[in-house]
Design an enzyme around this catalytic site. Structure first.
Site, PDB file in Angstrom:
ATOM      1  N   HIS A 120      -2.261   7.039  -6.680  1.00  0.00           N
ATOM      2  CA  HIS A 120      -1.085   7.426  -6.932  1.00  0.00           C
ATOM      3  C   HIS A 120       0.134   6.562  -7.794  1.00  0.00           C
ATOM      4  CE1 HIS A 120      -2.485  10.868  -4.228  1.00  0.00           C
ATOM      5  NE2 HIS A 120      -2.966   9.807  -3.635  1.00  0.00           N
ATOM      6  N   LYS A 185     -13.026 -12.133  -3.117  1.00  0.00           N
ATOM      7  CA  LYS A 185     -13.248 -13.207  -3.896  1.00  0.00           C
ATOM      8  C   LYS A 185     -14.273 -13.952  -3.988  1.00  0.00           C
ATOM      9  CE  LYS A 185      -8.322 -14.561  -4.182  1.00  0.00           C
ATOM     10  NZ  LYS A 185      -7.089 -15.858  -4.041  1.00  0.00           N
TER      11      LYS A 185
END
Length: 208
Positions: A120, A185
């Site tokens: 959005h 990560k």
């Protein structure tokens, strides 16, 4: 006379990554069909596994061989989801497939894995008029995704990857990696030592 450019449908805009309106009648009809299929899928007894998966195979854009998804399962359209062979998803997975979700072969999902292609606008005025967008998610072969992982719009995960539980994947993850965290990560590469260790464990299992 100048040529007139044909206006894109809301569905075409959605799949192109442009702003679109989800209240479009065509998209609402597709979503309604998806909800009807998922209602049947999620409420039919697991005794009839073949029928349950046949329902999803007709809903999805593509489904390979030997795939199984535990209920409950939720998605927006279904037709934008493609999964390869030997796919398994455990309980309560959610795929918001306003754009393409492509999953390779031999991929395992733990419970509550969520794939979000939907986004959005940050600007409140544009968000208020109910315009949204979606970016595709691609997952390679031989991937294991831990429980409660969230995979965000536009992410590509390579081949032979393990994603740790509770991770939020906001950027691409390269092949042959163990990755985890918020944001997710790479922790380390998957090595030949890993392969040797698990080969030893497998041999011990079969010889016990």
């Amino acid at each position: 006379m100048p040529k007139t450019t044909k206006k894109l449908s809301e569905k075409q805009k959605m799949l192109s990554g442009a702003l679109y309106c989800a209240n479009d009648p065509e998209l609402q009809s597709l979503m309604l069909h998806c909800r009807q299929v998922l209602s049947s899928f999620n409420n039919i007894s697991n005794i009839d596994l073949a029928f349950k998966m046949k329902l999803l195979s007709k809903l999805f854009g593509k489904m390979g061989e030997n795939c199984f998804i535990q209920p409950t399962f939720r998605c927006d359209y279904g037709c934008n989801i493609e999964v390869g062979d030997n796919f398994f998803a455990n309980y309560d997975c959610i795929f918001l497939d306003v754009n393409k979700i492509k999953i390779g072969d031999n991929v395992f999902f733990a419970p509550r894995v969520c794939i979000y292609t939907a986004g959005h606008p940050i600007d409140k005025e544009v968000r208020f008029i109910q315009l949204e967008y979606g970016y595709p998610v691609t997952i390679g072969n031989d991937v294991w995704v831990g429980g409660n992982v969230v995979i965000n719009p536009g992410v590509t995960i390579g081949n032979n990857v393990v994603i740790g539980s509770g991770s939020v994947v906001t950027h691409d993850i390269p092949s042959d990696s163990v990755a985890a965290g918020v944001p997710c990560k790479v922790i380390r590469k998957i090595t030949e030592e890993d392969k040797a260790y698990w080969a030893k464990q497998k041999d011990a299992y079969f010889n016990s």
